[in-house]
Write an enzyme that holds these catalytic residues in place. Structure first.
Site, short mmCIF file in Angstrom:
data_model
loop_
_atom_site.label_atom_id
_atom_site.label_comp_id
_atom_site.label_asym_id
_atom_site.label_seq_id
_atom_site.Cartn_x
_atom_site.Cartn_y
_atom_site.Cartn_z
N HIS A 129 29.64 58.27 8.81
CA HIS A 129 29.41 59.62 8.31
C HIS A 129 28.17 60.19 8.98
CE1 HIS A 129 31.96 59.68 4.46
NE2 HIS A 129 32.29 58.59 5.14
N GLU B 181 23.73 63.95 3.90
CA GLU B 181 23.68 62.51 3.71
C GLU B 181 22.46 62.22 2.86
OE1 GLU B 181 26.14 60.74 4.50
OE2 GLU B 181 27.16 62.07 5.92
N HIS C 53 26.24 55.87 6.29
CA HIS C 53 25.79 56.80 7.33
C HIS C 53 24.93 56.16 8.43
CE1 HIS C 53 22.10 56.65 5.02
NE2 HIS C 53 22.62 57.36 4.01
#
Length: 227
Positions: A150, A9, A57
């Site tokens: 995510h 990420e 995220h």
């Protein structure tokens, strides 16, 4: 064979444009079976988090404020991945950030020959279909109900399952002939042919026939002469 499935990420889409790595998750596989060994880390990006990235995220500046810089924590990651092949979805993106961070702190880069891109594999196996991680999980019946945002480790764990399916499924390790049996057959074929003995003759000799007749003559009332 040891392989590492990983996901990252970031603060945005381009390391060369100033974005940084903020999370990495790695899953170890041996012969395409998860070993249970994982690596997971967050990093302080040394720059503000883009709102668009945080929406994906959920990692905020406040959450990352006490996390180590990549340069200060790189050794643990380098030790975990070792020299294993590295598997990622759209791997060029993840490699660009991983190698960007390694280069920035003066470490050796990961050679791209170690890169395995599941996105490319999926495109070859399922042309014309959707190839996102979510779509592939749906195709292969992999539960992703716990994936709200995510997350590098969660996505790496899902991708590990997808990778196994892309490479042939759970039956990949099964074989009707084991390696041991194959080796035994090969060893047997390599042995020199045994010498063949001549056929034995079981025809009785004249002396044996005479001895047999003499023996029978002494049998009283034999059943083979009965009417």
């Amino acid at each position: 064979m040891r392989e590492i499935v990983f996901d990252t990420e970031t603060t945005g889409l381009s390391f060369s444009g100033g974005d940084r790595l903020v999370e990495i998750g790695c899953v170890e596989m041996i012969n395409r079976v998860e070993t249970g060994q994982v690596f997971h880390a967050y990093y302080h990006p040394e720059r503000p988090m883009a709102a668009e990235a945080q929406a994906v995220h959920g990692l905020s500046d406040a959450f990352l404020s006490d996390k180590p810089r990549f340069a200060d924590a790189a050794d643990a990651l380098i030790a975990f991945i070792g020299d294993a092949p590295l598997i990622a979805h759209n791997a060029g993106f993840d490699f660009s950030f991983l190698n960007g961070e390694l280069h920035k702190c003066g470490r050796s880069l990961v050679c791209t020959t170690r890169m395995i891109d599941t996105l490319q594999i999926a495109r070859q196996r399922h042309p014309g279909a959707k190839h996102t991680l979510d779509a592939l999980c749906s195709r292969y019946g992999i539960d992703r109900s716990h994936r709200v945002l995510h997350g590098a480790l969660l996505d790496a764990q899902l991708l590990a399952q997808v990778y196994v399916e892309l490479m042939g499924g759970r039956q990949i390790g099964l074989s009707l002939v084991s390696e041991t049996a194959t080796a035994a057959v090969a060893a047997s074929a390599a042995r020199p042919a045994a010498s063949v003995r001549p056929a034995r003759t079981f025809q009785p000799s004249e002396g044996e026939l005479a001895a047999h007749a003499a023996f029978l003559s002494k049998v009283s009332d034999p059943i083979w002469t009965a009417a």
